[in-house]
Motif scaffolding. Sequence first.
Motif, PDB file in Angstrom:
ATOM      1  N   MET A   1      12.953   8.755  20.575  1.00 58.53           N
ATOM      2  CA  MET A   1      13.062  10.132  21.017  1.00 58.53           C
ATOM      3  C   MET A   1      14.303  10.275  21.905  1.00 58.53           C
ATOM      4  SD  MET A   1      10.026  12.329  22.713  1.00 58.53           S
ATOM      5  CE  MET A   1      10.260  14.020  23.062  1.00 58.53           C
ATOM      6  N   LYS A   2      14.949  11.423  21.834  1.00 61.08           N
ATOM      7  CA  LYS A   2      16.142  11.658  22.644  1.00 61.08           C
ATOM      8  C   LYS A   2      15.762  12.358  23.947  1.00 61.08           C
ATOM      9  CE  LYS A   2      19.346  11.748  18.886  1.00 61.08           C
ATOM     10  NZ  LYS A   2      20.715  11.707  18.678  1.00 61.08           N
ATOM     11  N   TYR A   3      16.407  11.885  25.018  1.00 61.48           N
ATOM     12  CA  TYR A   3      16.181  12.461  26.342  1.00 61.48           C
ATOM     13  C   TYR A   3      17.521  12.826  26.952  1.00 61.48           C
ATOM     14  CZ  TYR A   3      11.429  10.607  26.185  1.00 61.48           C
ATOM     15  OH  TYR A   3      10.129  10.327  25.842  1.00 61.48           O
ATOM     16  N   ASN A   4      17.558  13.969  27.625  1.00 62.80           N
ATOM     17  CA  ASN A   4      18.733  14.335  28.404  1.00 62.80           C
ATOM     18  C   ASN A   4      18.579  13.710  29.776  1.00 62.80           C
ATOM     19  OD1 ASN A   4      20.153  15.965  26.536  1.00 62.80           O
ATOM     20  ND2 ASN A   4      18.688  17.604  26.882  1.00 62.80           N
ATOM     21  N   THR A   5      19.597  12.971  30.190  1.00 60.72           N
ATOM     22  CA  THR A   5      19.574  12.325  31.500  1.00 60.72           C
ATOM     23  C   THR A   5      20.895  12.614  32.194  1.00 60.72           C
ATOM     24  OG1 THR A   5      20.629  10.228  30.891  1.00 60.72           O
ATOM     25  CG2 THR A   5      18.254  10.415  30.468  1.00 60.72           C
ATOM     26  N   ARG A   6      20.962  12.239  33.432  1.00 62.77           N
ATOM     27  CA  ARG A   6      22.200  12.388  34.196  1.00 62.77           C
ATOM     28  C   ARG A   6      23.332  11.574  33.564  1.00 62.77           C
ATOM     29  NH1 ARG A   6      21.925  11.074  40.453  1.00 62.77           N
ATOM     30  NH2 ARG A   6      24.097  10.569  40.649  1.00 62.77           N
ATOM     31  N   LEU A   7      22.953  10.574  32.783  1.00 58.97           N
ATOM     32  CA  LEU A   7      23.931   9.708  32.124  1.00 58.97           C
ATOM     33  C   LEU A   7      24.261  10.194  30.715  1.00 58.97           C
ATOM     34  CD1 LEU A   7      22.332   6.318  33.213  1.00 58.97           C
ATOM     35  CD2 LEU A   7      24.139   7.597  34.369  1.00 58.97           C
ATOM     36  N   LEU A  30       7.328  12.414  39.518  1.00 56.56           N
ATOM     37  CA  LEU A  30       7.886  11.884  38.269  1.00 56.56           C
ATOM     38  C   LEU A  30       7.182  10.580  37.910  1.00 56.56           C
ATOM     39  CD1 LEU A  30      11.659  12.522  39.037  1.00 56.56           C
ATOM     40  CD2 LEU A  30      10.100  13.962  37.703  1.00 56.56           C
ATOM     41  N   ARG A  31       6.800  10.439  36.662  1.00 57.90           N
ATOM     42  CA  ARG A  31       6.032   9.264  36.236  1.00 57.90           C
ATOM     43  C   ARG A  31       6.723   8.431  35.153  1.00 57.90           C
ATOM     44  NH1 ARG A  31       3.468  11.069  39.999  1.00 57.90           N
ATOM     45  NH2 ARG A  31       1.264  11.472  40.157  1.00 57.90           N
ATOM     46  N   LYS A  32       7.523   9.066  34.313  1.00 60.10           N
ATOM     47  CA  LYS A  32       8.119   8.385  33.155  1.00 60.10           C
ATOM     48  C   LYS A  32       9.593   8.074  33.398  1.00 60.10           C
ATOM     49  CE  LYS A  32       4.447   9.012  30.504  1.00 60.10           C
ATOM     50  NZ  LYS A  32       3.561   7.938  30.218  1.00 60.10           N
ATOM     51  N   PHE A  33       9.925   6.787  33.278  1.00 57.79           N
ATOM     52  CA  PHE A  33      11.291   6.317  33.499  1.00 57.79           C
ATOM     53  C   PHE A  33      11.672   5.324  32.410  1.00 57.79           C
ATOM     54  CE2 PHE A  33       9.971   7.779  37.621  1.00 57.79           C
ATOM     55  CZ  PHE A  33      11.118   8.211  38.262  1.00 57.79           C
ATOM     56  N   SER A  34      12.948   4.999  32.364  1.00 56.05           N
ATOM     57  CA  SER A  34      13.438   3.932  31.497  1.00 56.05           C
ATOM     58  C   SER A  34      14.628   3.272  32.187  1.00 56.05           C
ATOM     59  CB  SER A  34      13.854   4.485  30.134  1.00 56.05           C
ATOM     60  OG  SER A  34      14.091   3.427  29.226  1.00 56.05           O
ATOM     61  N   VAL A  35      14.831   1.993  31.908  1.00 53.19           N
ATOM     62  CA  VAL A  35      15.977   1.266  32.458  1.00 53.19           C
ATOM     63  C   VAL A  35      17.099   1.322  31.428  1.00 53.19           C
ATOM     64  CG1 VAL A  35      16.844  -0.973  33.237  1.00 53.19           C
ATOM     65  CG2 VAL A  35      14.527  -0.249  33.863  1.00 53.19           C
ATOM     66  N   ILE A  36      18.251   1.818  31.873  1.00 53.69           N
ATOM     67  CA  ILE A  36      19.407   1.994  30.994  1.00 53.69           C
ATOM     68  C   ILE A  36      20.545   1.095  31.470  1.00 53.69           C
ATOM     69  CG2 ILE A  36      21.104   3.667  30.126  1.00 53.69           C
ATOM     70  CD1 ILE A  36      18.173   4.242  29.291  1.00 53.69           C
ATOM     71  N   LEU A  50      12.669  10.371  32.766  1.00 55.51           N
ATOM     72  CA  LEU A  50      12.607  11.032  31.466  1.00 55.51           C
ATOM     73  C   LEU A  50      11.997  12.425  31.602  1.00 55.51           C
ATOM     74  CD1 LEU A  50      11.465   7.982  29.302  1.00 55.51           C
ATOM     75  CD2 LEU A  50      13.789   8.751  29.861  1.00 55.51           C
ATOM     76  N   GLU A  51      11.698  12.802  32.851  1.00 57.02           N
ATOM     77  CA  GLU A  51      11.097  14.110  33.119  1.00 57.02           C
ATOM     78  C   GLU A  51      12.027  15.039  33.898  1.00 57.02           C
ATOM     79  OE1 GLU A  51       6.500  12.824  33.682  1.00 57.02           O
ATOM     80  OE2 GLU A  51       7.954  11.987  35.082  1.00 57.02           O
ATOM     81  N   ASP A  52      13.020  14.480  34.564  1.00 55.83           N
ATOM     82  CA  ASP A  52      13.974  15.283  35.334  1.00 55.83           C
ATOM     83  C   ASP A  52      15.356  14.688  35.104  1.00 55.83           C
ATOM     84  OD1 ASP A  52      15.684  16.435  37.224  1.00 55.83           O
ATOM     85  OD2 ASP A  52      14.142  16.497  38.785  1.00 55.83           O
ATOM     86  N   GLU A  53      16.161  15.369  34.323  1.00 59.57           N
ATOM     87  CA  GLU A  53      17.457  14.814  33.930  1.00 59.57           C
ATOM     88  C   GLU A  53      18.410  14.601  35.099  1.00 59.57           C
ATOM     89  OE1 GLU A  53      20.307  18.128  32.189  1.00 59.57           O
ATOM     90  OE2 GLU A  53      18.316  18.266  31.280  1.00 59.57           O
ATOM     91  N   ASN A  54      18.094  15.129  36.266  1.00 58.03           N
ATOM     92  CA  ASN A  54      18.961  14.960  37.431  1.00 58.03           C
ATOM     93  C   ASN A  54      18.650  13.701  38.237  1.00 58.03           C
ATOM     94  OD1 ASN A  54      20.483  17.431  37.109  1.00 58.03           O
ATOM     95  ND2 ASN A  54      18.574  18.469  37.624  1.00 58.03           N
ATOM     96  N   VAL A  55      17.605  12.970  37.854  1.00 56.02           N
ATOM     97  CA  VAL A  55      17.194  11.795  38.629  1.00 56.02           C
ATOM     98  C   VAL A  55      17.525  10.514  37.874  1.00 56.02           C
ATOM     99  CG1 VAL A  55      15.244  10.575  39.677  1.00 56.02           C
ATOM    100  CG2 VAL A  55      15.360  13.075  39.795  1.00 56.02           C
ATOM    101  N   SER A  56      18.419   9.735  38.456  1.00 51.00           N
ATOM    102  CA  SER A  56      18.710   8.387  37.953  1.00 51.00           C
ATOM    103  C   SER A  56      19.065   7.530  39.158  1.00 51.00           C
ATOM    104  CB  SER A  56      19.838   8.397  36.922  1.00 51.00           C
ATOM    105  OG  SER A  56      21.023   8.883  37.466  1.00 51.00           O
ATOM    106  N   LEU A  57      18.407   6.402  39.254  1.00 51.56           N
ATOM    107  CA  LEU A  57      18.585   5.524  40.406  1.00 51.56           C
ATOM    108  C   LEU A  57      19.354   4.275  40.000  1.00 51.56           C
ATOM    109  CD1 LEU A  57      14.898   5.723  41.689  1.00 51.56           C
ATOM    110  CD2 LEU A  57      16.853   7.060  42.494  1.00 51.56           C
ATOM    111  N   PRO A  58      20.439   3.963  40.712  1.00 51.60           N
ATOM    112  CA  PRO A  58      21.147   2.717  40.411  1.00 51.60           C
ATOM    113  C   PRO A  58      20.309   1.535  40.900  1.00 51.60           C
ATOM    114  CG  PRO A  58      22.164   3.829  42.282  1.00 51.60           C
ATOM    115  CD  PRO A  58      21.071   4.727  41.778  1.00 51.60           C
ATOM    116  N   ILE A  59      20.152   0.539  40.038  1.00 53.72           N
ATOM    117  CA  ILE A  59      19.356  -0.643  40.382  1.00 53.72           C
ATOM    118  C   ILE A  59      20.147  -1.901  40.041  1.00 53.72           C
ATOM    119  CG2 ILE A  59      17.103   0.481  40.169  1.00 53.72           C
ATOM    120  CD1 ILE A  59      16.884  -0.697  37.329  1.00 53.72           C
TER     121      ILE A  59
END
Length: 145
Positions: A1-7, A30-36, A50-59
């Motif tokens: 499935m395609k998701y719009n993310t900050r990336l 927010l509950r659903k995430f993925s590691v990119i 995967l629920e808020d395209e403005n949230v991405s955390l550098p890890i």
Amino acid sequence: MKYNTRLGEIEINENEIITFEKGIPGFEHLRKFSVISLKDTLPILWLVSLEDENVSLPIIDPWIVDKNYEIEISNEDIKELEIEDKEKVAVWAILTIPSGHPEETTVNLRAPIVINMEKGKGKQIILDTEKYKIKHKLSEFSFQE
């Protein structure tokens, strides 16, 4: 499935979705995430919502930052994450990268993200130790890639 993310728009398979049942502190809704992984930012990866395209955390892998990093996962967290095989657990440290000042980046070694890759369950846990801080300056470490 395609998701719009900050990336950008990213294709995520069902088995790449990580569920944080209680969210992540600061993002409890927010509950659903993925590691990119992006080759341009390695060794930094991205925990994207995967629920808020403005949230991405550098890890980052905490053992790259500190080769002697130690983590003890409580029995309660092992049960909650349904961990049966420690080889299928990923541990990540969240980075804070100040806008325009990447040299001031800090890493949170006190509260790592722990993911059961087999079950797709994640949680940010707080280590019961004074050894690690929430904000270690990344510049204090020599990388161990």
